[in-house]
Scaffold this active site. Structure first.
Site, short mmCIF file in Angstrom:
data_model
loop_
_atom_site.label_atom_id
_atom_site.label_comp_id
_atom_site.label_asym_id
_atom_site.label_seq_id
_atom_site.Cartn_x
_atom_site.Cartn_y
_atom_site.Cartn_z
N HIS A 92 0.64 -1.14 0.16
CA HIS A 92 -0.05 0.13 0.11
C HIS A 92 0.79 1.22 -0.08
O HIS A 92 0.69 2.32 0.71
CB HIS A 92 -0.89 0.09 1.14
CG HIS A 92 -2.01 -0.88 1.25
ND1 HIS A 92 -3.15 -0.83 0.08
CD2 HIS A 92 -2.30 -2.19 1.70
CE1 HIS A 92 -4.08 -1.72 0.16
NE2 HIS A 92 -3.54 -2.68 1.02
N ASP A 148 0.62 -4.89 5.37
CA ASP A 148 -0.26 -5.80 4.81
C ASP A 148 -0.52 -5.97 3.54
O ASP A 148 0.07 -4.90 2.55
CB ASP A 148 -1.60 -5.34 5.40
CG ASP A 148 -2.17 -4.07 5.14
OD1 ASP A 148 -1.14 -3.20 4.89
OD2 ASP A 148 -3.41 -3.75 4.56
N GLU A 149 -1.05 -6.94 2.64
CA GLU A 149 -1.13 -7.18 1.20
C GLU A 149 -0.16 -6.46 0.53
O GLU A 149 -0.01 -5.57 -0.13
CB GLU A 149 -2.47 -6.22 0.89
CG GLU A 149 -3.76 -6.74 1.64
CD GLU A 149 -4.82 -6.01 1.33
OE1 GLU A 149 -4.86 -4.86 1.15
OE2 GLU A 149 -6.01 -6.55 1.51
N VAL A 150 1.13 -7.34 0.60
CA VAL A 150 2.45 -7.07 0.13
C VAL A 150 2.34 -7.54 -1.57
O VAL A 150 3.12 -8.68 -1.71
CB VAL A 150 3.53 -7.28 0.82
CG1 VAL A 150 4.85 -6.85 0.09
CG2 VAL A 150 3.55 -6.76 2.17
#
Length: 510
Positions: A92, A148-150
């Site tokens: 992100h 998160d959400e790499v």
């Protein structure tokens, strides 16, 4: 707020990457947060932070000034709300990597979401971001560093080369960067504890996680926003993290921003069920097994997505969820007084449930007639800060598009005598103008008045770019369809076309 609770810390998440509230609105809403049962804030600044020096280009047009950050912290302190800043440091990262000056630090060239962990400049970049944020948060005891959400990790050129080496993996790469970031925080501010979202940790082998050194540096935040989250699976995950050496764990639920990227008003029942499940998770482990809970309120799914529910529209959902958590605290205290070994019921329901007493308290605190408002103009949407925004947004969400559709696609005069065929050829029977035009003008005037009121209300709480975006996404498309209809009516030939059969040249009024 004294007494036992499964979640002694209850943080309201402010996602500022979309529709960031003006400080004046925060000054009104913080006391309500406290009254509802929150005792902290997780503030995800993104591009609203007043970065300096080479990072100044990260600032949004209406980014808070340093003095406004200090005012936010002051207001939070007045309302006994701990502030935990959040700085994205891995995934992100669009608000940073979209800029040409930092594009070379992307993991994958075309995509600005993930930072390349192999570049020394990458760690220097996030280190500088962290330093500047902590400098303006001198009293912070915790810092959330995201992670998160790499997406696409391991797909960059440097990562591909690195992964070819024996015993290297994307999990090891992720842990290495997380450890480096957390170590940077601890070296600069030893008293600050880094928090991380847990999704990148969930599937890692226990031995790898335990040996990484990460459990000694960070506290994971287990996040799940589903109404039917797997309680048993979460309990097993908590046990795994404990075995790996993490001393403290956190939970993250959602009160808005988790049921659709363009959702306008949160489905309260969904979010209540999510919190019921988290209470089951908390009640299935040792006392204080979870340090606290973050009630997330996402404003965008990512930097490039549309706005989801505005903060004022999410207040009833937030109120219900916080009061549910506090209700369970009271019920848990009663159960322990009666039986020290008592545990929460495990049938999927909170003891006592979200009963009528709690519902009545929420409605009283907010000044609303019902948590499920279907007619805000008639019922009224409350007396809390921003309640007029909720009422008007609900009205737009429920009725604007459907009312325009009803005229353009359901009105027999429009569909029968002013179809797209007629509009392209500028043809209409003159009598039909009398049937269509007044209805269209009336509907446009009705919505025009409401939209003016909504725009004025939004301008009090939000900056001009957010107001423009919300109206352009949610209001203008429908109004433009109405305006286009009226414009086409003004251009048509009033001479009726030749009759196609005897006796059918003039439509009959039913």
């Amino acid at each position: 707020m004294s007494g036992s609770t499964p979640f002694k810390t209850r943080l309201v998440h402010l996602d500022l990457k979309g529709a960031p509230p003006k400080v004046s609105y925060l000054s009104e809403i913080f006391p309500l947060f406290r009254a509802l049962g929150a005792n902290g804030l997780l503030i995800e600044y993104e591009d609203m932070f007043p970065y300096e020096g080479p990072l100044r280009l990260l600032r949004a047009k209406y980014a808070y000034s340093p003095s406004e950050i200090k005012e936010i912290l002051h207001l939070a302190g007045l309302n006994e709300l701990e502030v935990i800043p959040l700085v994205q440091t891995f995934g992100h990262m669009e608000f940073v990597l979209k800029h040409a000056a930092f594009a070379h630090l992307r993991e994958v060239g075309p995509f600005p979401c993930t930072l390349n962990p192999h570049e020394a400049e990458s760690l220097a970049l996030v280190g500088t971001m962290i330093d500047q944020v902590l400098e303006l948060h001198p009293g912070a005891q915790r810092l959330h560093v995201g992670c998160d959400e790499v997406y696409y990790l391991g797909e960059g050129e440097a990562s591909r080369r690195w992964l070819q080496q024996e015993q290297n993996s994307t999990g090891k790469l992720c842990l290495s960067h997380m450890r480096a970031v957390a170590s940077r925080v601890k070296s600069r501010r030893p008293g600050v504890t880094p928090l991380v979202w847990d999704d990148v940790l969930r599937d890692l082998p226990e031995d790898q996680l335990a040996a990484s050194g990460v459990p000694q540096l960070v506290e994971p935040v287990l996040w799940d926003y589903a109404a039917d989250l797997d309680v048993h699976g979460k309990v097993l995950l908590m046990q795994k993290y404990r075995r790996c050496g993490f001393p403290r764990l956190w939970a993250a639920s959602a009160f808005k921003g988790a049921t659709g990227p363009s959702q306008a008003v949160p489905p309260v029942e969904h979010h209540l069920r999510n919190h019921v499940q988290w209470l089951q998770v908390a009640g299935s482990g040792p006392t204080d097994s979870l340090q606290g809970i973050i009630l997330t309120g996402w404003q965008r799914y990512d930097h490039y997505s549309v706005l989801c529910e505005l903060l004022p529209a999410g207040v009833p959902s937030l109120a219900a969820c916080l009061q549910l958590l506090l209700r369970e605290r009271k019920m848990a205290k009663t159960r322990r007084e009666q039986d020290p070994q008592a545990r929460p019921p495990r049938d999927g329901h909170v003891a006592g449930g979200f009963d009528e007493d709690v519902k009545a308290k929420v409605e009283n605190l907010l000044g609303i007639s019902s948590l499920e408002i279907t007619d805000p103009v008639r019922e009224g949407a409350g007396s809390f800060p921003g309640s007029n925004i909720l009422a008007l947004v609900t009205q737009v969400s429920l009725h604007l598009r459907s009312s325009v559709d009803a005229l353009l696609e359901g009105n027999r005069y429009v569909t029968g005598w002013f179809s797209p065929y007629h509009r392209r050829r500028k043809l209409i029977h003159p009598v039909m103008v009398q049937h269509i035009q007044p209805a269209a003008l009336s509907l446009l005037a009705q919505w025009g008045t409401l939209v003016q009121e909504l725009e004025a209300a939004l301008q009090l709480a939000f900056y001009p770019d957010a107001v423009e975006e919300w109206l352009e996404e949610n209001v203008h498309p429908s109004l433009q369809r109405l305006q286009a209809l009226l414009q086409d009516l003004s251009k048509v030939s009033v001479t009726p076309p030749p009759p196609t059969s005897p006796g059918r040249d003039t439509p009959q009024d039913p």
